[in-house]
Write a protein that holds these residues in place. Structure first.
Motif, PDB file in Angstrom:
ATOM      1  N   ASN A 101      -4.477  -3.157  -4.279  1.00 21.97           N
ATOM      2  CA  ASN A 101      -3.874  -1.883  -4.696  1.00 21.97           C
ATOM      3  C   ASN A 101      -4.110  -1.579  -6.166  1.00 21.97           C
ATOM      4  OD1 ASN A 101      -2.330  -1.010  -2.208  1.00 21.97           O
ATOM      5  ND2 ASN A 101      -1.580  -3.104  -2.470  1.00 21.97           N
ATOM      6  N   HIS A 116      -9.698   1.425  -5.323  1.00 22.22           N
ATOM      7  CA  HIS A 116      -9.361   1.101  -3.938  1.00 22.22           C
ATOM      8  C   HIS A 116      -8.492   2.176  -3.282  1.00 22.22           C
ATOM      9  CE1 HIS A 116      -9.962  -3.396  -5.138  1.00 22.22           C
ATOM     10  NE2 HIS A 116     -11.094  -2.730  -5.057  1.00 22.22           N
ATOM     11  N   LEU A 117      -7.628   2.792  -4.047  1.00 22.23           N
ATOM     12  CA  LEU A 117      -6.823   3.876  -3.480  1.00 22.23           C
ATOM     13  C   LEU A 117      -7.664   5.143  -3.332  1.00 22.23           C
ATOM     14  CD1 LEU A 117      -3.464   3.397  -5.435  1.00 22.23           C
ATOM     15  CD2 LEU A 117      -4.125   2.433  -3.221  1.00 22.23           C
ATOM     16  N   ARG A 140     -10.305   5.150  -0.292  1.00 19.97           N
ATOM     17  CA  ARG A 140      -9.816   4.959   1.075  1.00 19.97           C
ATOM     18  C   ARG A 140     -10.415   5.988   2.040  1.00 19.97           C
ATOM     19  NH1 ARG A 140      -5.007   6.601   1.587  1.00 19.97           N
ATOM     20  NH2 ARG A 140      -4.374   5.356   3.400  1.00 19.97           N
ATOM     21  N   ARG A 141     -10.557   5.593   3.328  1.00 17.93           N
ATOM     22  CA  ARG A 141     -10.995   6.500   4.393  1.00 17.93           C
ATOM     23  C   ARG A 141      -9.978   6.430   5.529  1.00 17.93           C
ATOM     24  NH1 ARG A 141     -16.444   7.486   4.666  1.00 17.93           N
ATOM     25  NH2 ARG A 141     -15.853   8.861   6.392  1.00 17.93           N
ATOM     26  N   PRO A 142      -8.793   6.987   5.332  1.00 17.34           N
ATOM     27  CA  PRO A 142      -7.719   6.813   6.311  1.00 17.34           C
ATOM     28  C   PRO A 142      -8.047   7.333   7.694  1.00 17.34           C
ATOM     29  CG  PRO A 142      -7.142   8.462   4.646  1.00 17.34           C
ATOM     30  CD  PRO A 142      -8.360   7.768   4.159  1.00 17.34           C
ATOM     31  N   TYR A 156      -9.102   4.511  10.004  1.00 18.82           N
ATOM     32  CA  TYR A 156      -8.212   3.362  10.200  1.00 18.82           C
ATOM     33  C   TYR A 156      -7.397   3.537  11.488  1.00 18.82           C
ATOM     34  CZ  TYR A 156      -9.273   3.008   5.200  1.00 18.82           C
ATOM     35  OH  TYR A 156      -9.906   2.960   3.985  1.00 18.82           O
ATOM     36  N   ARG A 172       0.829  -1.199   0.000  1.00 19.62           N
ATOM     37  CA  ARG A 172       0.000   0.000   0.000  1.00 19.62           C
ATOM     38  C   ARG A 172       0.872   1.260   0.000  1.00 19.62           C
ATOM     39  NH1 ARG A 172      -5.311   0.682   0.892  1.00 19.62           N
ATOM     40  NH2 ARG A 172      -5.301  -0.953  -0.690  1.00 19.62           N
TER      41      ARG A 172
END
Length: 283
Positions: free
Chosen positions: A205, A266-267, A270-272, A275, A158
């Motif tokens: 990825n 998918h990149l 994302r919802r960082p 996480y 990633r």
């Protein structure tokens, strides 16, 4: 858009550097004859891997430590010529430590270098650990490299994808199971894990993935081969099986990435900020 022919090797390498260069040269020429622009050779293909991963296993002085800018790497670059070649070796660090490393070269010299970050079992007794993952530009596109056990950690691939890697290249000396090994390597559980990691890292990825591996035996280790090229959807385009050989596939990388990411990116999705977990600040 232009298609790229790429290859990943499954092959045996040992302590004899001259024999290793001869084997690497044969693989490079075989790939060149097939029009390959990017070739991945296995982990530790210059000098061989460790004889054992057990604390009480068979030991020797280990592979020769080579400078990243030394004559051996320049020799590899000369063999590569116009091709982009990725190969594993034992690196003599300027800090006096030895690293399990992988280098990317063309005839013009070194394009990138990666030191293995994640060390399985007793490998840390022979090598110091690397401390980062990064992508870099090459004549065939932006790539990121990792070594063997690195691919068991989703964060590794990633990090490369977020750094713009279009192609992930992992070189390995991945053996079969240490306990209750399968008589047929094709049915070995560690071989299945090797393949699962390759397909998952490509799919999650949405990048192209090359996986090279040692073949045959060395010391107490029996390697699973299984070199392959995987597309951004996690589909294996070419593979060697458990024996030696080259897995060769041709793909328009830019178009493949665009197609894979068109609807579900998918990149992009994302919802960082979500996480997190309890204790993350001290982990």
């Amino acid at each position: 858009m232009t298609a790229l022919r790429m290859a990943a090797a499954s092959a045996a390498f040992g302590r004899d550097l001259e024999a290793d260069f001869a084997a690497a040269g044969r693989l490079i020429e075989e790939a060149r004859e097939q029009g390959v622009g990017l070739l991945a050779l296995p982990e530790a293909c210059l000098g061989g891997y460790l004889l054992s991963l057990d604390d009480d296993g068979e030991l020797d002085a280990g592979p020769p430590a080579l400078a990243a800018d030394g004559p051996e790497i320049r020799r590899l670059a000369a063999l590569a010529g116009s091709m982009t070649v990725v190969a594993g070796y034992c690196e003599a660090g300027a800090d006096g430590r030895r690293y399990n490393s992988v280098v990317c070269v063309t005839g013009d010299g070194v394009l990138g270098n990666h030191r293995k970050v994640h060390q399985p079992l007793s490998e840390d007794a022979s090598y110091a650990s690397g401390d980062r993952f990064h992508a870099f530009d090459t004549p065939i596109g932006r790539i990121g490299m990792m070594i063997c056990y690195d691919k068991a950690f989703p964060e590794s691939a990633r990090a490369l994808a977020l750094d713009g890697a279009e192609i992930g290249v992992v070189v390995s000396a991945w053996p079969g199971a240490r306990t209750a090994p399968a008589a047929d390597l094709a049915n070995d559980r560690w071989k299945r894990r090797f393949d699962l990691f390759d397909r998952a890292r490509a799919l999650e990825n949405q990048i192209v993935w090359l996986s090279a591996n040692q073949a045959g035996t060395f010391g107490s280790l029996r390697f699973v081969g299984s070199a392959k090229v995987v597309d951004p959807g996690g589909e294996i385009l070419a593979g060697t099986g458990v024996g030696p050989g080259l897995a060769v596939a041709e793909l328009d990388v830019a178009r493949a990435l665009e197609t894979a990411r068109r609807s579900m990116g998918h990149l992009r999705d994302r919802r960082p900020e979500t996480y997190t977990y309890a204790g993350a600040a001290s982990a």
